[in-house]
Design a protein around this motif. Sequence first.
Motif, PDB file in Angstrom:
ATOM      1  N   THR A 106       0.860  -1.173   0.000  1.00 26.82           N
ATOM      2  CA  THR A 106       0.000   0.000   0.000  1.00 26.82           C
ATOM      3  C   THR A 106       0.901   1.229   0.000  1.00 26.82           C
ATOM      4  OG1 THR A 106      -0.139   0.056   2.420  1.00 26.82           O
ATOM      5  CG2 THR A 106      -1.806  -1.234   1.258  1.00 26.82           C
ATOM      6  N   ASN A 149       2.566   1.217   3.758  1.00 28.65           N
ATOM      7  CA  ASN A 149       2.961   0.006   4.481  1.00 28.65           C
ATOM      8  C   ASN A 149       2.806  -1.216   3.573  1.00 28.65           C
ATOM      9  OD1 ASN A 149       0.216  -0.884   4.642  1.00 28.65           O
ATOM     10  ND2 ASN A 149      -0.095   0.428   6.420  1.00 28.65           N
ATOM     11  N   LEU A 150       2.964  -2.379   4.172  1.00 30.45           N
ATOM     12  CA  LEU A 150       2.857  -3.629   3.423  1.00 30.45           C
ATOM     13  C   LEU A 150       1.988  -4.580   4.220  1.00 30.45           C
ATOM     14  CD1 LEU A 150       3.943  -5.403   1.016  1.00 30.45           C
ATOM     15  CD2 LEU A 150       5.672  -6.222   2.629  1.00 30.45           C
ATOM     16  N   LYS A 151       1.025  -5.194   3.547  1.00 29.16           N
ATOM     17  CA  LYS A 151       0.163  -6.179   4.185  1.00 29.16           C
ATOM     18  C   LYS A 151       0.598  -7.564   3.746  1.00 29.16           C
ATOM     19  CE  LYS A 151      -4.674  -7.695   4.521  1.00 29.16           C
ATOM     20  NZ  LYS A 151      -6.070  -7.428   4.062  1.00 29.16           N
ATOM     21  N   THR A 169      -0.164 -11.722   4.252  1.00 32.25           N
ATOM     22  CA  THR A 169      -1.037 -12.785   4.748  1.00 32.25           C
ATOM     23  C   THR A 169      -0.215 -14.055   4.820  1.00 32.25           C
ATOM     24  OG1 THR A 169      -2.974 -11.770   3.719  1.00 32.25           O
ATOM     25  CG2 THR A 169      -3.169 -14.069   4.400  1.00 32.25           C
ATOM     26  N   ASP A 201      -3.165  -8.461  12.771  1.00 33.34           N
ATOM     27  CA  ASP A 201      -4.336  -7.714  12.334  1.00 33.34           C
ATOM     28  C   ASP A 201      -5.570  -8.614  12.378  1.00 33.34           C
ATOM     29  OD1 ASP A 201      -6.084  -5.857  11.214  1.00 33.34           O
ATOM     30  OD2 ASP A 201      -5.504  -6.338   9.170  1.00 33.34           O
ATOM     31  N   THR A 260      -3.022 -11.982   9.177  1.00 32.72           N
ATOM     32  CA  THR A 260      -2.466 -10.871   8.406  1.00 32.72           C
ATOM     33  C   THR A 260      -1.680  -9.925   9.307  1.00 32.72           C
ATOM     34  OG1 THR A 260      -4.511  -9.576   8.648  1.00 32.72           O
ATOM     35  CG2 THR A 260      -4.297 -10.957   6.683  1.00 32.72           C
ATOM     36  N   HIS A 268       0.354  -5.906   9.173  1.00 37.02           N
ATOM     37  CA  HIS A 268       0.613  -4.652   8.481  1.00 37.02           C
ATOM     38  C   HIS A 268       1.974  -4.135   8.939  1.00 37.02           C
ATOM     39  CE1 HIS A 268      -3.283  -3.960   6.502  1.00 37.02           C
ATOM     40  NE2 HIS A 268      -3.786  -4.622   7.537  1.00 37.02           N
TER      41      HIS A 268
END
Length: 205
Positions: free
Chosen positions: A115, A118-120, A122, A149, A158, A160
């Motif tokens: 994003t 940041n980075l998500k 999973t 998260d 997940t 972040h």
Amino acid sequence: MYSGITRGLFTVVNVEKKPGLLCYTVRLNATLLNNLTVGASVSIDGACQTVVAVTGNDVTFNAIQNTLDKTTLFQLHPGCKVSVERSLCYGDEVGGHEVAGHVIGTAKVVAVMPTENNLKLTIQCNPEWTKFIFPKGFIAVDGSSLTVDQVDPKGTFTLHLIPETLRLTNFGNKQVGDLVNIELDHRTQTIVATVERVLAEMKIA
């Protein structure tokens, strides 16, 4: 004991594979080398490792077969980078959460979503572990103390990741299919195990 605050990425400069043993050397900086002696404990990608030799800036460790079976250390090769943290000393600030460096096993990255800020990630883990993983709870991934998260009882959770975490770790380089080391929060494990035991005893009674 560690705080889960990674001190940066450092290069593996030598790897020697032997039956049931991996001997490898990591080149550290002056800060991490300060007062480092043979026998000291250092977290390498979340696995607690014992220093077996210090030569200049090069620090050597041995990973036994049990460690190789449970962690990503079997993938080490010259030129790769690992996350490093020195063990805590009395009076040190615990900026993350208490981490023992006892990896329970590996999990797989199944989605990567960058994003703007940041980075998500999973991550797919053993479904049996999810009873110890809660939203806003702690988990150590590759030695980094992170806040969960979302959690799916089927076996995914997940994370972040902020820019500073990405700067100091390998998370920004992770791709789908990559493995990561997992250490569950030991306090959560103790609470869940105690509740399960009490409920089981109540049913028997």
